[in-house]
Scaffold this motif. Sequence first.
Motif, mmCIF file in Angstrom:
data_model
loop_
_atom_site.group_PDB
_atom_site.id
_atom_site.type_symbol
_atom_site.label_atom_id
_atom_site.label_comp_id
_atom_site.label_asym_id
_atom_site.label_seq_id
_atom_site.Cartn_x
_atom_site.Cartn_y
_atom_site.Cartn_z
ATOM 1 N N ASN A 154 100.412 18.548 23.941
ATOM 2 C CA ASN A 154 101.281 17.389 23.697
ATOM 3 C C ASN A 154 100.696 16.414 22.680
ATOM 4 O O ASN A 154 101.125 15.261 22.600
ATOM 5 C CB ASN A 154 101.541 16.652 25.022
ATOM 6 C CG ASN A 154 102.370 17.482 25.977
ATOM 7 O OD1 ASN A 154 103.330 18.118 25.578
ATOM 8 N ND2 ASN A 154 101.980 17.489 27.256
ATOM 9 N N ASP A 155 99.715 16.873 21.914
ATOM 10 C CA ASP A 155 99.081 16.023 20.919
ATOM 11 C C ASP A 155 100.090 15.669 19.820
ATOM 12 O O ASP A 155 100.507 16.519 19.045
ATOM 13 C CB ASP A 155 97.880 16.760 20.305
ATOM 14 C CG ASP A 155 97.034 15.863 19.412
ATOM 15 O OD1 ASP A 155 97.528 14.792 19.011
ATOM 16 O OD2 ASP A 155 95.891 16.240 19.117
ATOM 17 N N ASN A 156 100.486 14.409 19.767
ATOM 18 C CA ASN A 156 101.484 13.988 18.778
ATOM 19 C C ASN A 156 100.856 13.329 17.553
ATOM 20 O O ASN A 156 101.554 12.757 16.719
ATOM 21 C CB ASN A 156 102.517 13.055 19.414
ATOM 22 C CG ASN A 156 101.895 11.777 19.946
ATOM 23 O OD1 ASN A 156 100.698 11.532 19.767
ATOM 24 N ND2 ASN A 156 102.699 10.959 20.606
ATOM 25 N N ARG A 157 99.538 13.416 17.439
ATOM 26 C CA ARG A 157 98.869 12.850 16.263
ATOM 27 C C ARG A 157 98.925 13.811 15.083
ATOM 28 O O ARG A 157 98.757 13.403 13.932
ATOM 29 C CB ARG A 157 97.404 12.541 16.585
ATOM 30 C CG ARG A 157 97.210 11.486 17.670
ATOM 31 C CD ARG A 157 95.752 11.442 18.103
ATOM 32 N NE ARG A 157 95.334 12.725 18.657
ATOM 33 C CZ ARG A 157 94.076 13.021 19.000
ATOM 34 N NH1 ARG A 157 93.112 12.126 18.814
ATOM 35 N NH2 ARG A 157 93.781 14.206 19.509
ATOM 36 N N ILE A 158 99.141 15.092 15.365
ATOM 37 C CA ILE A 158 99.143 16.121 14.324
ATOM 38 C C ILE A 158 100.581 16.471 13.957
ATOM 39 O O ILE A 158 101.407 16.743 14.824
ATOM 40 C CB ILE A 158 98.389 17.381 14.811
ATOM 41 C CG1 ILE A 158 96.948 17.023 15.177
ATOM 42 C CG2 ILE A 158 98.427 18.474 13.751
ATOM 43 C CD1 ILE A 158 96.181 18.165 15.816
ATOM 44 N N LEU A 159 100.864 16.479 12.663
ATOM 45 C CA LEU A 159 102.201 16.839 12.194
ATOM 46 C C LEU A 159 102.468 18.322 12.454
ATOM 47 O O LEU A 159 101.602 19.177 12.213
ATOM 48 C CB LEU A 159 102.331 16.569 10.696
ATOM 49 C CG LEU A 159 102.702 15.154 10.261
ATOM 50 C CD1 LEU A 159 102.562 15.031 8.749
ATOM 51 C CD2 LEU A 159 104.143 14.841 10.672
ATOM 52 N N ARG A 160 103.677 18.600 12.931
ATOM 53 C CA ARG A 160 104.105 19.979 13.152
ATOM 54 C C ARG A 160 105.317 20.233 12.251
ATOM 55 O O ARG A 160 106.368 19.605 12.414
ATOM 56 C CB ARG A 160 104.495 20.209 14.611
ATOM 57 C CG ARG A 160 103.425 19.781 15.595
ATOM 58 C CD ARG A 160 103.853 20.022 17.018
ATOM 59 N NE ARG A 160 102.993 19.316 17.956
ATOM 60 C CZ ARG A 160 102.713 19.743 19.192
ATOM 61 N NH1 ARG A 160 103.231 20.866 19.625
ATOM 62 N NH2 ARG A 160 101.918 19.035 19.976
ATOM 63 N N ILE A 161 105.149 21.153 11.322
ATOM 64 C CA ILE A 161 106.192 21.428 10.336
ATOM 65 C C ILE A 161 106.415 22.936 10.261
ATOM 66 O O ILE A 161 105.462 23.723 10.299
ATOM 67 C CB ILE A 161 105.770 20.905 8.941
ATOM 68 C CG1 ILE A 161 105.532 19.390 8.986
ATOM 69 C CG2 ILE A 161 106.815 21.257 7.882
ATOM 70 C CD1 ILE A 161 104.818 18.850 7.754
ATOM 71 N N ALA A 162 107.655 23.324 10.171
ATOM 72 C CA ALA A 162 107.987 24.724 9.897
ATOM 73 C C ALA A 162 108.563 24.781 8.488
ATOM 74 O O ALA A 162 109.521 24.069 8.184
ATOM 75 C CB ALA A 162 109.006 25.255 10.901
ATOM 76 N N TYR A 163 107.944 25.608 7.633
ATOM 77 C CA TYR A 163 108.502 25.772 6.289
ATOM 78 C C TYR A 163 109.003 27.209 6.110
ATOM 79 O O TYR A 163 108.232 28.163 6.191
ATOM 80 C CB TYR A 163 107.495 25.457 5.174
ATOM 81 C CG TYR A 163 108.195 25.615 3.843
ATOM 82 C CD1 TYR A 163 109.027 24.608 3.368
ATOM 83 C CD2 TYR A 163 108.136 26.805 3.141
ATOM 84 C CE1 TYR A 163 109.775 24.782 2.209
ATOM 85 C CE2 TYR A 163 108.871 26.986 1.976
ATOM 86 C CZ TYR A 163 109.700 25.967 1.530
ATOM 87 O OH TYR A 163 110.459 26.155 0.397
ATOM 88 N N ALA A 164 110.307 27.328 5.883
ATOM 89 C CA ALA A 164 110.936 28.628 5.628
ATOM 90 C C ALA A 164 110.608 29.646 6.720
ATOM 91 O O ALA A 164 110.412 30.830 6.448
ATOM 92 C CB ALA A 164 110.541 29.159 4.258
ATOM 93 N N ALA A 165 110.543 29.170 7.960
ATOM 94 C CA ALA A 165 110.327 30.086 9.084
ATOM 95 C C ALA A 165 111.509 31.048 9.165
ATOM 96 O O ALA A 165 112.642 30.676 8.895
ATOM 97 C CB ALA A 165 110.180 29.306 10.384
ATOM 98 N N SER A 166 111.221 32.281 9.527
ATOM 99 C CA SER A 166 112.277 33.298 9.537
ATOM 100 C C SER A 166 112.338 34.022 10.869
ATOM 101 O O SER A 166 111.315 34.367 11.456
ATOM 102 C CB SER A 166 112.024 34.312 8.415
ATOM 103 O OG SER A 166 112.912 35.403 8.504
#
Length: 386
Positions: free
Chosen positions: A144-156
């Motif tokens: 649940n660490d919300n300090r780190i950005l979580r990004i999906a780029y072009a996930a397939s």
Amino acid sequence: MRIGILTQPLHTNYGGLLQAYALQRTLIELGHDVLTIDISTEKSFAKKTIDILSEIKNEFPTTCKIRLKQLVDHYSNNHKKIISQNTNAFIDNYINKTTKLTSIKKIKCLQKYNFDAYIVGSDQVWRPKYSPDILTFYLNFLGNDNRILRIAYAASFGVDHWEYTTELTSKCKMLAQLFDSISVREDSAVNLCKSFLNVEAIHVLDPTMLLQPSHYQAIATSFDKSENTKPFIATYILDDSIEKQSIIRKTTNFFNLESIPLMPKSILEYESSDINTNYIYPSVEYWLKNIINCDFVISDSYHGAVFSIIFNKQFIIVGNPKRGLARITSLLRMFNLETRLVYDNIENLEDLFTNPIDYKHANEILSNNRDKSINFICNSLAIKSI
């Protein structure tokens, strides 16, 4: 910003390697400190399959036993090291990596890198059959660490239908909702995210299309072997068949050109334990140089289509349902090139040969979507002040 890219394990897949390289290169050019997470599994899906087949090999006829032995040899470390020597060189020379994680269980070791953000993608990272422990690709190890950005780029997802079990859907839905931003590679994936994960996603380009053609040309020119100076057709076929060979023959006959295969011979074709150069994957530089220099491309690969478009090549893509058609149909639809997709029917091929692609419109589409995709990355990384 310090960024970790989580994509599928790096091996001999040209498209997989180049998309990993392109996303990292794009982020570096945007001023970030980037590492691709070098992850592999203790036992791949393919190796597990071989192990199961080995257990029942006595039930097979002799010819099947021979083929089984060849497959076991192929997946042995020694054989893999030999056939992947050129692609491994590209990985070592062009992709900045973490220390190798030989098991998903060791993912917690990434804490030492103090990443400010993780970007998941691209390729079929969200397709269960291709991703080892798919929950990792939803960043479950961050808790649940919300300090780190979580990004999906072009996930397939690879396909245009839902392949997850009910239990897996529930787990991935919870994890997806922790992401700060999500983008997907196929247009159909936008609806899959909304319908099954209850998250919004936008449709972006494959990472390889974020870089200008001149970038790949620079890599290709580093290949110092002699090049073919005559016109030729490049064939990049992942799953060969009689039908695909018929298409290749008809194309070479029509244009009166020779064809140059960009894949090694199938490991199933060799008859001894000795592997010669015919079975070794050519270098990525060689692969790129032949796409750049050819007059026509025939492929059954998503990235075969991608690089044909990048280099403005005339091409046809042979439908390959085994690996997922949604990727290819989405790509061709974006560029209004749906007619370049053919199947086993070869009667109408000459219509494609005599009606070449006008790349003026396609290049405008590529330029506009490149800007949109890079803006997505920039805006996603600016969500939180690190």
